[in-house]
Design a protein around this motif. Sequence first.
Motif, PDB file in Angstrom:
ATOM      1  N   ARG A 326      34.600  39.645  21.508  1.00 30.01           N
ATOM      2  CA  ARG A 326      35.798  39.938  22.290  1.00 30.01           C
ATOM      3  C   ARG A 326      35.536  39.720  23.773  1.00 30.01           C
ATOM      4  O   ARG A 326      34.495  40.125  24.294  1.00 30.01           O
ATOM      5  N   VAL A 327      36.502  39.096  24.421  1.00 28.15           N
ATOM      6  CA  VAL A 327      36.413  38.827  25.855  1.00 28.15           C
ATOM      7  C   VAL A 327      37.666  39.376  26.515  1.00 28.15           C
ATOM      8  O   VAL A 327      38.789  39.044  26.107  1.00 28.15           O
ATOM      9  N   SER A 328      37.476  40.221  27.519  1.00 30.33           N
ATOM     10  CA  SER A 328      38.608  40.764  28.281  1.00 30.33           C
ATOM     11  C   SER A 328      38.749  39.995  29.578  1.00 30.33           C
ATOM     12  O   SER A 328      37.751  39.738  30.280  1.00 30.33           O
ATOM     13  N   LEU A 329      39.980  39.624  29.908  1.00 28.41           N
ATOM     14  CA  LEU A 329      40.265  38.796  31.069  1.00 28.41           C
ATOM     15  C   LEU A 329      41.158  39.534  32.054  1.00 28.41           C
ATOM     16  O   LEU A 329      41.803  40.534  31.719  1.00 28.41           O
ATOM     17  N   SER A 330      41.210  38.979  33.283  1.00 32.20           N
ATOM     18  CA  SER A 330      42.067  39.584  34.303  1.00 32.20           C
ATOM     19  C   SER A 330      42.505  38.538  35.309  1.00 32.20           C
ATOM     20  O   SER A 330      41.732  37.665  35.707  1.00 32.20           O
ATOM     21  N   THR A 331      43.769  38.626  35.709  1.00 36.51           N
ATOM     22  CA  THR A 331      44.264  37.903  36.883  1.00 36.51           C
ATOM     23  C   THR A 331      44.609  38.892  37.990  1.00 36.51           C
ATOM     24  O   THR A 331      44.770  38.510  39.143  1.00 36.51           O
ATOM     25  N   LYS A 332      44.679  40.134  37.594  1.00 29.09           N
ATOM     26  CA  LYS A 332      44.975  41.209  38.547  1.00 29.09           C
ATOM     27  C   LYS A 332      43.902  41.280  39.633  1.00 29.09           C
ATOM     28  O   LYS A 332      44.207  41.456  40.818  1.00 29.09           O
ATOM     29  N   LYS A 333      42.615  41.119  39.235  1.00 28.23           N
ATOM     30  CA  LYS A 333      41.512  41.199  40.185  1.00 28.23           C
ATOM     31  C   LYS A 333      41.466  39.997  41.125  1.00 28.23           C
ATOM     32  O   LYS A 333      40.740  40.006  42.117  1.00 28.23           O
ATOM     33  N   LEU A 334      42.239  38.964  40.829  1.00 19.57           N
ATOM     34  CA  LEU A 334      42.237  37.751  41.647  1.00 19.57           C
ATOM     35  C   LEU A 334      43.380  37.719  42.660  1.00 19.57           C
ATOM     36  O   LEU A 334      43.479  36.768  43.438  1.00 19.57           O
ATOM     37  N   GLU A 335      44.236  38.718  42.644  1.00 13.66           N
ATOM     38  CA  GLU A 335      45.377  38.732  43.564  1.00 13.66           C
ATOM     39  C   GLU A 335      44.922  39.037  44.995  1.00 13.66           C
ATOM     40  O   GLU A 335      44.281  40.069  45.244  1.00 13.66           O
ATOM     41  N   PRO A 336      45.244  38.178  45.951  1.00 13.66           N
ATOM     42  CA  PRO A 336      44.928  38.506  47.355  1.00 13.66           C
ATOM     43  C   PRO A 336      45.661  39.765  47.810  1.00 13.66           C
ATOM     44  O   PRO A 336      45.101  40.583  48.536  1.00 13.66           O
ATOM     45  N   THR A 337      46.910  39.867  47.406  1.00 16.13           N
ATOM     46  CA  THR A 337      47.692  41.086  47.673  1.00 16.13           C
ATOM     47  C   THR A 337      48.400  41.473  46.382  1.00 16.13           C
ATOM     48  O   THR A 337      48.738  40.606  45.571  1.00 16.13           O
ATOM     49  N   PRO A 338      48.610  42.785  46.161  1.00 17.08           N
ATOM     50  CA  PRO A 338      49.236  43.232  44.916  1.00 17.08           C
ATOM     51  C   PRO A 338      50.580  42.551  44.664  1.00 17.08           C
ATOM     52  O   PRO A 338      51.415  42.441  45.560  1.00 17.08           O
TER      53      PRO A 338
END
Length: 416
Positions: A326-338
Amino acid sequence: MASLAQQFTGLMCSPLSSSSRLSRRASKNFPQNKSTSVSPTIVAAVAMSSGQTKERLELKKMFEDAYERCRTAPMEGVAFTVDDFAAAIEQYDFNSEIGTRVKGTVFKTDANGALVDISAKSSAYLSVEQACIHRIKHVEEAGIVPGMVEEFVIIGENESDDSLLLSLRNIQYELAWERCRQLQAEDVIVKAKVIGANKGGLVALVEGLRGFVPFSQISSKAAAEELLEKEIPLKFVEVDEEQTKLVLSNRKAVADSQAQLGIGSVVLGVVQSLKPYGAFIDIGGINGLLHVSQISHDRVSDIATVLQPGDTLKVMILSHDRDRGRVSLSTKKLEPTPGDMIRNPKLVFEKAEEMAQTFRQRIAQAEAMARADMLRFQPESGLTLSSDGILGPLESELPDDGVDLTVDDIPSAGDL
């Protein structure tokens, strides 16, 4: 040269005058009277015989001189030397046996193949089936056009017109096996398209060759029909050209790919499917989950408003459970601003590596702080955390030259 009879037939002799040398000689030997006289025809024949003899002697001497030149200096005055002749033979004479490689120039193409000039007694023919290792309908699909110069291999002869049959496919076939051996030696991962299936496994096309992937070497639990016409990562298990045996493994490729996934690394993925709880992303043959809570800092009520199947995006690895795959991913951590992933995803992908680097630095600092907290309870380690948050050797507060204690400096028991 005219024959003697022709010369006599076409000869027109004028009457000899009495003042000529021959007339005087004839008058002396044969007195002119009514009973004895020299015929003009006989005199002309004598003269003709003498001229022909002289001409024959001249021809004989000319032929003798020519023979002597051929015997003593045969190449005198000849610009084309023996070496030139040998080079010409080598250039235009070739071995037409099956398996011989020859260079040729394509001068005509049609729906069935191409005619090739290989400097032979007749043209050679390249059929569309022998033009490429891949299946094509016209030779021009393989880049074969009039004027193209290429190396071909002779595979047979057309008995109807004695023309030679050529192949490019055989040469490409050999190069494909050589390429597969090289890729196996380098232990690399290749992407291959699944073109078929049987009771034992899948058939994939690698470098134009048909390779076999046993079901035991497939990491995905998907049915064989679901993998048809899809590209999957593979590694080479066995490459044997003599036995025409090419065995590959999807499980090995996936395992090696997963081993290279590090927490905080940014990878390119393709959205495979959407679920109420998140999106499944294909990251190089591995399915990762982008949970709805990891899409953006802002709340996402409907994933379909942000992502669609087939979308290509950059994601960051949050966690990787190799045992469970299983691999968990994120694009939230890549946001310059929320909220940027909702409002401006292009900006998120442009700044992805920069934001991931910041994330990794924070993780490294947090891990260092955690280790430092543990070492505070282990003074024997000889390490401590400075006021700047840097982990280093334990520093003593004593001066370098030590402390000089006198008897007066030692407190008495009553003072304690």
